[in-house]
Design a protein around this motif. Structure first.
Motif, short mmCIF file in Angstrom:
data_model
loop_
_atom_site.label_atom_id
_atom_site.label_comp_id
_atom_site.label_asym_id
_atom_site.label_seq_id
_atom_site.Cartn_x
_atom_site.Cartn_y
_atom_site.Cartn_z
N ARG A 160 -0.88 -9.81 -3.73
CA ARG A 160 -0.31 -9.14 -2.55
C ARG A 160 0.35 -7.81 -2.95
NH1 ARG A 160 0.89 -11.63 2.16
NH2 ARG A 160 0.91 -13.63 1.09
N ASP A 161 1.04 -7.79 -4.09
CA ASP A 161 1.66 -6.56 -4.58
C ASP A 161 0.61 -5.50 -4.90
OD1 ASP A 161 4.15 -7.76 -4.36
OD2 ASP A 161 4.19 -8.37 -6.48
N VAL A 162 -0.50 -5.93 -5.48
CA VAL A 162 -1.59 -4.99 -5.80
C VAL A 162 -2.16 -4.41 -4.52
CG1 VAL A 162 -3.90 -4.80 -6.79
CG2 VAL A 162 -2.15 -6.12 -7.98
N PHE A 163 -2.39 -5.26 -3.52
CA PHE A 163 -2.94 -4.76 -2.25
C PHE A 163 -1.96 -3.81 -1.56
CE2 PHE A 163 -5.78 -8.72 -1.72
CZ PHE A 163 -6.68 -8.18 -2.60
N GLN A 164 -0.67 -4.10 -1.64
CA GLN A 164 0.32 -3.20 -1.04
C GLN A 164 0.37 -1.87 -1.77
OE1 GLN A 164 3.88 -5.57 -1.00
NE2 GLN A 164 3.33 -6.60 0.92
N ALA A 165 0.24 -1.90 -3.10
CA ALA A 165 0.23 -0.65 -3.86
C ALA A 165 -1.01 0.17 -3.53
CB ALA A 165 0.30 -0.96 -5.35
N ILE A 166 -2.14 -0.50 -3.40
CA ILE A 166 -3.37 0.22 -3.04
C ILE A 166 -3.26 0.78 -1.62
CG2 ILE A 166 -5.82 -0.08 -2.53
CD1 ILE A 166 -5.91 -2.08 -4.87
N ALA B 98 -0.61 1.69 -0.15
CA ALA B 98 0.34 2.80 -0.12
C ALA B 98 -0.32 4.12 -0.53
CB ALA B 98 1.52 2.51 -1.04
N GLN B 99 -1.38 4.04 -1.35
CA GLN B 99 -2.13 5.22 -1.80
C GLN B 99 -3.61 5.04 -1.47
OE1 GLN B 99 -0.80 7.94 -3.10
NE2 GLN B 99 1.26 7.11 -3.12
N LEU C 73 -8.21 5.03 -3.63
CA LEU C 73 -9.28 4.03 -3.47
C LEU C 73 -10.44 4.61 -2.66
CD1 LEU C 73 -10.14 1.08 -3.99
CD2 LEU C 73 -9.20 0.53 -1.75
N PHE C 74 -10.11 5.39 -1.64
CA PHE C 74 -11.16 6.03 -0.84
C PHE C 74 -12.04 6.94 -1.70
CE2 PHE C 74 -12.74 9.41 1.93
CZ PHE C 74 -13.42 8.65 2.87
N MET C 75 -11.41 7.72 -2.58
CA MET C 75 -12.18 8.63 -3.44
C MET C 75 -13.02 7.83 -4.44
SD MET C 75 -9.75 11.98 -4.12
CE MET C 75 -9.01 11.22 -5.51
N MET D 111 -6.01 -6.99 9.73
CA MET D 111 -6.86 -6.63 8.60
C MET D 111 -6.39 -5.33 7.94
SD MET D 111 -10.76 -7.38 9.76
CE MET D 111 -11.43 -6.82 8.23
N ASN D 112 -6.45 -5.31 6.63
CA ASN D 112 -6.16 -4.11 5.86
C ASN D 112 -7.50 -3.40 5.65
OD1 ASN D 112 -5.56 -2.19 3.95
ND2 ASN D 112 -4.24 -3.54 2.76
N LEU D 113 -7.70 -2.32 6.37
CA LEU D 113 -9.00 -1.65 6.35
C LEU D 113 -9.36 -1.11 4.98
CD1 LEU D 113 -8.86 0.26 9.74
CD2 LEU D 113 -10.02 -1.88 9.22
N VAL D 114 -8.38 -0.66 4.23
CA VAL D 114 -8.64 -0.08 2.91
C VAL D 114 -9.16 -1.14 1.94
CG1 VAL D 114 -7.56 1.07 0.94
CG2 VAL D 114 -6.92 1.72 3.25
#
Length: 167
Positions: free
Chosen positions: A4-10, A12-13, A17-19, A81-84
């Motif tokens: 969950r912490d990893v997903f929240q960090a991703i 946040a930025q 990940l998009f690039m 859902m977390n779209l990222v």
């Protein structure tokens, strides 16, 4: 650090990940342009295609598995859902596989059969776990373990057969 912490960090930025994920279908598009037109020229690029397939499918399969888990077992709403993390890797995988499929059949991509076998195994395992979760077999069961094992193997064979017929 939890998942969950990893997903929240991703989350946040999301630009990073998009690039990173956008680079994979872009690489497939550029490889399609540079690989040539004849079968000999394309054949030389098969390992590049294999790397692109793995780069796209590993996060895509993880996202599909995560979505199935969250919707079936955790009862997550679609609105949460977390779209990222949950959608964009799947779209990247679909776009990359579509671009690669236009240029070279998946039979010629080294290791693609192992990916489809891995996806089949994940699907069968999630199906069995969902069945066990819904029927509460793990709580009290008079069914011998051998029958459960036979059912799992049968489910695995059926899913593998359906997957091969689909693709």
């Amino acid at each position: 650090m939890t998942l969950r912490d990893v997903f929240q960090a991703i989350s946040a930025q999301p630009a990073l990940l998009f690039m990173l994920l956008s680079a994979i279908p872009t690489g497939a598009f550029l490889t399609n342009k540079w690989s040539g037109e004849t079968a000999e020229q394309i054949w030389k690029w098969r390992y590049v295609y294999a790397v692109l397939v793995y780069l796209a499918c590993i996060p895509g399969i993880f996202a599909v598995t995560l979505n199935i888990y969250l919707f079936l077992f955790e009862r997550q709403s679609v609105w949460d859902m977390n779209l990222v993390v949950q959608v964009f890797p799947i779209l990247t995988m679909i776009a990359t596989l579509t671009l690669i499929r236009r240029k070279i059949p998946f039979d010629y991509v080294p290791g693609f059969g192992k990916l489809s076998g891995f996806m089949t195994l994940i699907a069968a395992l999630i199906g069995v776990l969902w069945l066990i979760d819904r029927t509460r077999i793990y709580a009290v069961s008079y069914i011998p373990f051998v029958y459960l094992l036979i059912g799992f193997v049968t489910l695995l064979v059926l899913i593998r057969f359906a997957w091969s017929r689909l693709f």
